[in-house]
Design a protein around this motif. Structure first.
Motif, PDB file in Angstrom:
ATOM      1  N   ILE A  21       0.814  -1.214   0.000  1.00  0.00           N
ATOM      2  CA  ILE A  21       0.000   0.000   0.000  1.00  0.00           C
ATOM      3  C   ILE A  21       0.845   1.261   0.000  1.00  0.00           C
ATOM      4  CG2 ILE A  21      -0.172   0.279   2.506  1.00  0.00           C
ATOM      5  CD1 ILE A  21      -3.033   0.669  -0.037  1.00  0.00           C
ATOM      6  N   SER A  22       2.112   1.153   0.423  1.00  0.00           N
ATOM      7  CA  SER A  22       2.984   2.333   0.459  1.00  0.00           C
ATOM      8  C   SER A  22       3.458   2.750  -0.926  1.00  0.00           C
ATOM      9  CB  SER A  22       4.203   2.051   1.351  1.00  0.00           C
ATOM     10  OG  SER A  22       4.963   0.975   0.837  1.00  0.00           O
ATOM     11  N   ARG A  23       3.284   1.883  -1.917  1.00  0.00           N
ATOM     12  CA  ARG A  23       3.739   2.197  -3.273  1.00  0.00           C
ATOM     13  C   ARG A  23       2.601   2.828  -4.068  1.00  0.00           C
ATOM     14  NH1 ARG A  23       5.738  -3.920  -4.285  1.00  0.00           N
ATOM     15  NH2 ARG A  23       7.083  -4.128  -2.441  1.00  0.00           N
ATOM     16  N   ALA A  24       2.907   3.915  -4.750  1.00  0.00           N
ATOM     17  CA  ALA A  24       1.896   4.581  -5.570  1.00  0.00           C
ATOM     18  C   ALA A  24       1.602   3.739  -6.814  1.00  0.00           C
ATOM     19  CB  ALA A  24       2.377   5.966  -5.990  1.00  0.00           C
ATOM     20  N   PRO A  25       0.314   3.677  -7.224  1.00  0.00           N
ATOM     21  CA  PRO A  25      -0.026   2.930  -8.447  1.00  0.00           C
ATOM     22  C   PRO A  25       0.660   3.547  -9.659  1.00  0.00           C
ATOM     23  CG  PRO A  25      -1.989   3.476  -7.179  1.00  0.00           C
ATOM     24  CD  PRO A  25      -0.864   4.254  -6.568  1.00  0.00           C
ATOM     25  N   VAL A  26       1.058   2.724 -10.593  1.00  0.00           N
ATOM     26  CA  VAL A  26       1.711   3.194 -11.814  1.00  0.00           C
ATOM     27  C   VAL A  26       0.919   2.716 -13.021  1.00  0.00           C
ATOM     28  CG1 VAL A  26       4.001   3.244 -10.769  1.00  0.00           C
ATOM     29  CG2 VAL A  26       3.195   1.150 -11.862  1.00  0.00           C
ATOM     30  N   GLY A  27       1.290   3.233 -14.202  1.00  0.00           N
ATOM     31  CA  GLY A  27       0.614   2.836 -15.430  1.00  0.00           C
ATOM     32  C   GLY A  27      -0.414   3.861 -15.863  1.00  0.00           C
ATOM     33  N   ASP A  28      -1.213   3.496 -16.879  1.00  0.00           N
ATOM     34  CA  ASP A  28      -2.223   4.421 -17.373  1.00  0.00           C
ATOM     35  C   ASP A  28      -3.377   4.507 -16.371  1.00  0.00           C
ATOM     36  OD1 ASP A  28      -3.794   2.133 -17.673  1.00  0.00           O
ATOM     37  OD2 ASP A  28      -3.431   1.971 -19.812  1.00  0.00           O
ATOM     38  N   ARG A  29      -4.380   5.327 -16.735  1.00  0.00           N
ATOM     39  CA  ARG A  29      -5.467   5.604 -15.790  1.00  0.00           C
ATOM     40  C   ARG A  29      -6.227   4.355 -15.416  1.00  0.00           C
ATOM     41  NH1 ARG A  29     -10.603   6.814 -16.251  1.00  0.00           N
ATOM     42  NH2 ARG A  29     -10.537   6.875 -18.509  1.00  0.00           N
ATOM     43  N   TRP A  30      -6.512   3.496 -16.390  1.00  0.00           N
ATOM     44  CA  TRP A  30      -7.280   2.280 -16.091  1.00  0.00           C
ATOM     45  C   TRP A  30      -6.462   1.324 -15.230  1.00  0.00           C
ATOM     46  CZ3 TRP A  30     -12.113   2.788 -16.413  1.00  0.00           C
ATOM     47  CH2 TRP A  30     -12.704   3.539 -17.425  1.00  0.00           C
ATOM     48  N   SER A  31      -5.196   1.211 -15.504  1.00  0.00           N
ATOM     49  CA  SER A  31      -4.348   0.344 -14.680  1.00  0.00           C
ATOM     50  C   SER A  31      -4.291   0.866 -13.245  1.00  0.00           C
ATOM     51  CB  SER A  31      -2.939   0.270 -15.263  1.00  0.00           C
ATOM     52  OG  SER A  31      -2.971  -0.280 -16.567  1.00  0.00           O
ATOM     53  N   ARG A  32      -4.194   2.175 -13.114  1.00  0.00           N
ATOM     54  CA  ARG A  32      -4.167   2.781 -11.781  1.00  0.00           C
ATOM     55  C   ARG A  32      -5.483   2.505 -11.051  1.00  0.00           C
ATOM     56  NH1 ARG A  32      -5.992   7.437  -9.503  1.00  0.00           N
ATOM     57  NH2 ARG A  32      -4.749   8.313  -7.802  1.00  0.00           N
ATOM     58  N   SER A  33      -6.597   2.645 -11.757  1.00  0.00           N
ATOM     59  CA  SER A  33      -7.898   2.389 -11.138  1.00  0.00           C
ATOM     60  C   SER A  33      -8.013   0.944 -10.674  1.00  0.00           C
ATOM     61  CB  SER A  33      -9.025   2.709 -12.128  1.00  0.00           C
ATOM     62  OG  SER A  33      -9.048   4.073 -12.450  1.00  0.00           O
ATOM     63  N   TYR A  34      -7.490   0.019 -11.504  1.00  0.00           N
ATOM     64  CA  TYR A  34      -7.558  -1.395 -11.137  1.00  0.00           C
ATOM     65  C   TYR A  34      -6.771  -1.657  -9.857  1.00  0.00           C
ATOM     66  CZ  TYR A  34      -6.985  -6.430 -11.168  1.00  0.00           C
ATOM     67  OH  TYR A  34      -6.979  -7.737 -10.791  1.00  0.00           O
ATOM     68  N   VAL A  35      -5.585  -1.068  -9.772  1.00  0.00           N
ATOM     69  CA  VAL A  35      -4.767  -1.264  -8.571  1.00  0.00           C
ATOM     70  C   VAL A  35      -5.487  -0.721  -7.341  1.00  0.00           C
ATOM     71  CG1 VAL A  35      -2.617  -0.586  -7.426  1.00  0.00           C
ATOM     72  CG2 VAL A  35      -2.584  -1.280  -9.828  1.00  0.00           C
ATOM     73  N   LEU A  36      -6.092   0.458  -7.469  1.00  0.00           N
ATOM     74  CA  LEU A  36      -6.806   1.064  -6.338  1.00  0.00           C
ATOM     75  C   LEU A  36      -7.979   0.195  -5.886  1.00  0.00           C
ATOM     76  CD1 LEU A  36      -6.834   4.792  -7.517  1.00  0.00           C
ATOM     77  CD2 LEU A  36      -5.637   3.898  -5.515  1.00  0.00           C
ATOM     78  N   VAL A  37      -8.762  -0.298  -6.847  1.00  0.00           N
ATOM     79  CA  VAL A  37      -9.926  -1.107  -6.502  1.00  0.00           C
ATOM     80  C   VAL A  37      -9.495  -2.463  -5.936  1.00  0.00           C
ATOM     81  CG1 VAL A  37     -11.982  -2.248  -7.420  1.00  0.00           C
ATOM     82  CG2 VAL A  37     -11.417   0.067  -8.151  1.00  0.00           C
ATOM     83  N   PHE A  38      -8.432  -3.046  -6.501  1.00  0.00           N
ATOM     84  CA  PHE A  38      -7.927  -4.309  -5.962  1.00  0.00           C
ATOM     85  C   PHE A  38      -7.464  -4.122  -4.516  1.00  0.00           C
ATOM     86  CE2 PHE A  38      -4.474  -7.267  -5.044  1.00  0.00           C
ATOM     87  CZ  PHE A  38      -5.101  -8.484  -5.300  1.00  0.00           C
ATOM     88  N   ARG A  39      -6.739  -3.028  -4.274  1.00  0.00           N
ATOM     89  CA  ARG A  39      -6.304  -2.754  -2.910  1.00  0.00           C
ATOM     90  C   ARG A  39      -7.496  -2.536  -1.983  1.00  0.00           C
ATOM     91  NH1 ARG A  39      -1.180   1.436  -3.845  1.00  0.00           N
ATOM     92  NH2 ARG A  39       0.250  -0.096  -4.741  1.00  0.00           N
ATOM     93  N   ALA A  40      -8.527  -1.871  -2.502  1.00  0.00           N
ATOM     94  CA  ALA A  40      -9.735  -1.668  -1.694  1.00  0.00           C
ATOM     95  C   ALA A  40     -10.368  -2.999  -1.323  1.00  0.00           C
ATOM     96  CB  ALA A  40     -10.729  -0.803  -2.461  1.00  0.00           C
ATOM     97  N   THR A  41     -10.402  -3.926  -2.270  1.00  0.00           N
ATOM     98  CA  THR A  41     -10.975  -5.253  -2.009  1.00  0.00           C
ATOM     99  C   THR A  41     -10.162  -5.995  -0.958  1.00  0.00           C
ATOM    100  OG1 THR A  41     -11.739  -5.338  -4.301  1.00  0.00           O
ATOM    101  CG2 THR A  41     -11.712  -7.399  -3.085  1.00  0.00           C
ATOM    102  N   MET A  42      -8.848  -5.918  -1.055  1.00  0.00           N
ATOM    103  CA  MET A  42      -8.005  -6.572  -0.062  1.00  0.00           C
ATOM    104  C   MET A  42      -8.165  -5.911   1.311  1.00  0.00           C
ATOM    105  SD  MET A  42      -6.540  -9.119  -1.581  1.00  0.00           S
ATOM    106  CE  MET A  42      -8.131  -9.252  -2.419  1.00  0.00           C
ATOM    107  N   ALA A  43      -8.244  -4.586   1.340  1.00  0.00           N
ATOM    108  CA  ALA A  43      -8.442  -3.883   2.613  1.00  0.00           C
ATOM    109  C   ALA A  43      -9.767  -4.282   3.253  1.00  0.00           C
ATOM    110  CB  ALA A  43      -8.391  -2.374   2.387  1.00  0.00           C
ATOM    111  N   TRP A  44     -10.799  -4.441   2.413  1.00  0.00           N
ATOM    112  CA  TRP A  44     -12.110  -4.884   2.905  1.00  0.00           C
ATOM    113  C   TRP A  44     -12.018  -6.280   3.520  1.00  0.00           C
ATOM    114  CZ3 TRP A  44     -16.927  -4.176   4.324  1.00  0.00           C
ATOM    115  CH2 TRP A  44     -17.839  -5.207   4.210  1.00  0.00           C
ATOM    116  N   ARG A  45     -11.338  -7.188   2.830  1.00  0.00           N
ATOM    117  CA  ARG A  45     -11.192  -8.554   3.349  1.00  0.00           C
ATOM    118  C   ARG A  45     -10.383  -8.574   4.646  1.00  0.00           C
ATOM    119  NH1 ARG A  45     -11.132 -12.667  -0.494  1.00  0.00           N
ATOM    120  NH2 ARG A  45     -10.600 -14.052   1.254  1.00  0.00           N
ATOM    121  N   LEU A  46      -9.462  -7.613   4.788  1.00  0.00           N
ATOM    122  CA  LEU A  46      -8.620  -7.548   5.978  1.00  0.00           C
ATOM    123  C   LEU A  46      -9.257  -6.718   7.094  1.00  0.00           C
ATOM    124  CD1 LEU A  46      -5.200  -7.055   4.157  1.00  0.00           C
ATOM    125  CD2 LEU A  46      -5.919  -9.085   5.439  1.00  0.00           C
ATOM    126  N   ARG A  47     -10.521  -6.317   6.907  1.00  0.00           N
ATOM    127  CA  ARG A  47     -11.286  -5.549   7.894  1.00  0.00           C
ATOM    128  C   ARG A  47     -10.736  -4.133   8.102  1.00  0.00           C
ATOM    129  NH1 ARG A  47     -13.823  -9.639   7.103  1.00  0.00           N
ATOM    130  NH2 ARG A  47     -14.766 -11.023   8.665  1.00  0.00           N
TER     131      ARG A  47
END
Length: 483
Positions: A21-47
């Motif tokens: 989570i300390s690393r900023a997402p890289v890549g184009d806008r869609w790739s960045r969005s995917y990383v953010l949403v994936f991290r959100a899903t993992m954060a949700w699973r981790l409470r």
């Protein structure tokens, strides 16, 4: 992280998440969005609910800027739909997952399409189980079609294959094909154990419990359902835990097993509490964001107002006049009335400053501004144009001579004012005023009033002069003939 969670290694997944989570997402806008949403899903699973909501909101916002297209867009939308389903935003979740399938088809990437179809089928399965039995067959049937298509696109080596097959086995059970459902669920269970994937074993046990329940073997169904609940709990999947524990409670109720039913319901309540806490957290964050937005809006409005207001007199300044004048002039013209502009200039103001000092001069300008407000109506626009020059734009003026009348009241008020308290024995200020009526354009009105003001100055000051529109028209016509 997902593999660690599916294996029940929550502590290891948390450690890895902190590193990622300390690393900023890289890549184009869609790739960045995917990383953010994936991290959100993992954060949700981790409470880690506040962080999950923040990441989800940021990723979701990125999606709104243009029409989604491409593999990364499809994956992002699919993942976000899955997350929203888990959070409980169910209508948006289903719409988003359907959109992900559409975008994946357009992109032509078979693994992405298969994964999107798996999430759509799995979501429909849950809707069929949760909803009215009247609609269950139809919903399970749609799910089965999507999942069959997904299975035709990928093989066992693909990450989404076993999730597809698990969801497919539940759709088969829902449409009454119990033998096929049992066969597929058994394979999912076997593969999950081999891969140490508790998500797969949890789903496999859940489907097998549903099959045995429909076959009337409630004891076996209870055993399998208990395993499904325990495994869903180990992997921190709230959506699975809530669904599986409710099904287990229903099986125990049919078995007249109040202890087992109570235990299953406690797990259900625990899962529901997480969802409720998420809702409360989301509402709290939404309220805080709204508060900050209102605060920012007020600050912006205050800044705009300050930029358009003269700090010395409190009147509108030149910028404020230019901003507000068009609306007032258009309103006057719309009512079929002629706008008036009154241009006020303080006579010999330099002498006032020289005799009494600049502080007294400022006080005199504030006093003149107060007199202007007193002699004008609230709907009139009163502004300090520059230095010792003021402008009054009359709004909703019905009388044909209202401009000269207001100008004369202003002139008399300044001339008759008691100035001793402000200026002592220094020279008393008077005002010269030019008045004009005409077209609903500020620059033209100002130019005409300025001509009249110049005439008032030239003819002795402390007087009102009205611009003669007809005389100007005659002069313009004479110049045109000469030209």
């Amino acid at each position: 992280m997902r593999l660690l969670l599916h294996a029940g290694r929550v502590a290891d997944a948390n450690t890895l998440f902190d590193q990622v989570i300390s690393r900023a997402p890289v890549g184009d806008r869609w790739s960045r969005s995917y990383v953010l949403v994936f991290r959100a899903t993992m954060a949700w699973r981790l409470r880690r609910i506040p962080l999950a909501l923040e990441l989800a909101a940021e990723g979701w916002t990125d999606l709104d800027s243009e029409r989604p297209k491409g593999v990364a867009a499809a994956r992002t939308i699919s993942m976000l739909g899955y997350l929203l389903e888990g959070i409980g935003h169910r209508r948006a979740a289903l719409d988003m997952i359907r959109l992900a399938v559409h975008v994946a088809r357009e992109a032509g990437d078979l693994p992405t399409l298969a994964q999107s179809l798996q999430r759509l089928g799995g979501t429909l399965n849950f809707r069929a189980v949760d909803g009215s039995p009247v609609n269950a067959d139809e919903i399970f049937g749609e799910s089965r079609q999507h999942l069959e298509e997904g299975l035709s696109l990928v093989g066992p080596e693909d990450p989404s294959y076993w999730a597809l097959r698990g969801a497919y086995s539940r759709a088969l059970a829902g449409t009454g094909d119990l033998a096929q459902a049992q066969a597929h669920a058994t394979e999912v269970l076997r593969s999950g154990r081999q891969r140490e994937d508790l998500w797969s074993t949890s789903v496999g046990n859940w489907v097998l419990a549903a099959v045995h329940r429909q076959q009337g073997d409630l004891v076996t169904a209870r055993t399998l359902g208990s395993r499904a609940v325990r495994e869903a709990e180990e992997i921190n999947d709230t959506s699975l835990l809530l669904r599986f524990s409710l099904d287990l409670a229903a099986i125990c109720a049919e078995l007249a097993d109040p202890v087992g039913e109570a235990a299953a319901l406690r797990r259900s309540v625990k899962a529901s509490r997480v969802a409720a806490e998420t809702l409360q957290e989301g509402l709290g964050q939404a309220l805080e964001q709204r508060r900050l937005a209102v605060q920012a809006q007020r600050l912006a409005m205050a800044a705009q107002e300050a930029a358009a207001r003269d700090p010395l007199t409190g009147l509108a300044n030149r910028l404020g006049l230019e901003r507000s004048a068009p609306r007032l002039l258009e309103g006057t013209a719309a009512k079929g009335r002629v706008p008036w502009l009154v241009l006020v200039d303080v006579d010999w103001f330099k002498d006032v400053n020289d005799d009494a000092g600049h502080a007294a001069g400022d006080a005199a300008l504030r006093e003149i501004a107060r007199l202007l407000r007193r002699e004008c109506r609230s709907e009139d626009l009163v502004a300090r144009w520059a230095g010792d020059e003021f402008v009054v734009l009359l709004g909703d003026a019905s009388a044909s001579d209202v401009g000269p009348a207001v100008a004369e009241r202003i002139r008399a008020a300044v001339d008759q004012h008691e100035w001793t308290m402000v200026l002592g024995t220094a020279r008393r200020p008077t005002v010269s005023i030019g008045v004009a009526a005409g077209p609903a354009k500020l620059d033209q009105l100002f130019a005409a009033a300025d001509i009249a003001l110049y005439r008032a100055k030239r003819q002795g000051r402390n007087r009102v002069e009205v611009h003669d529109t007809a005389a100007t028209s005659r002069r313009d016509g004479q110049h045109a003939e000469l030209g």
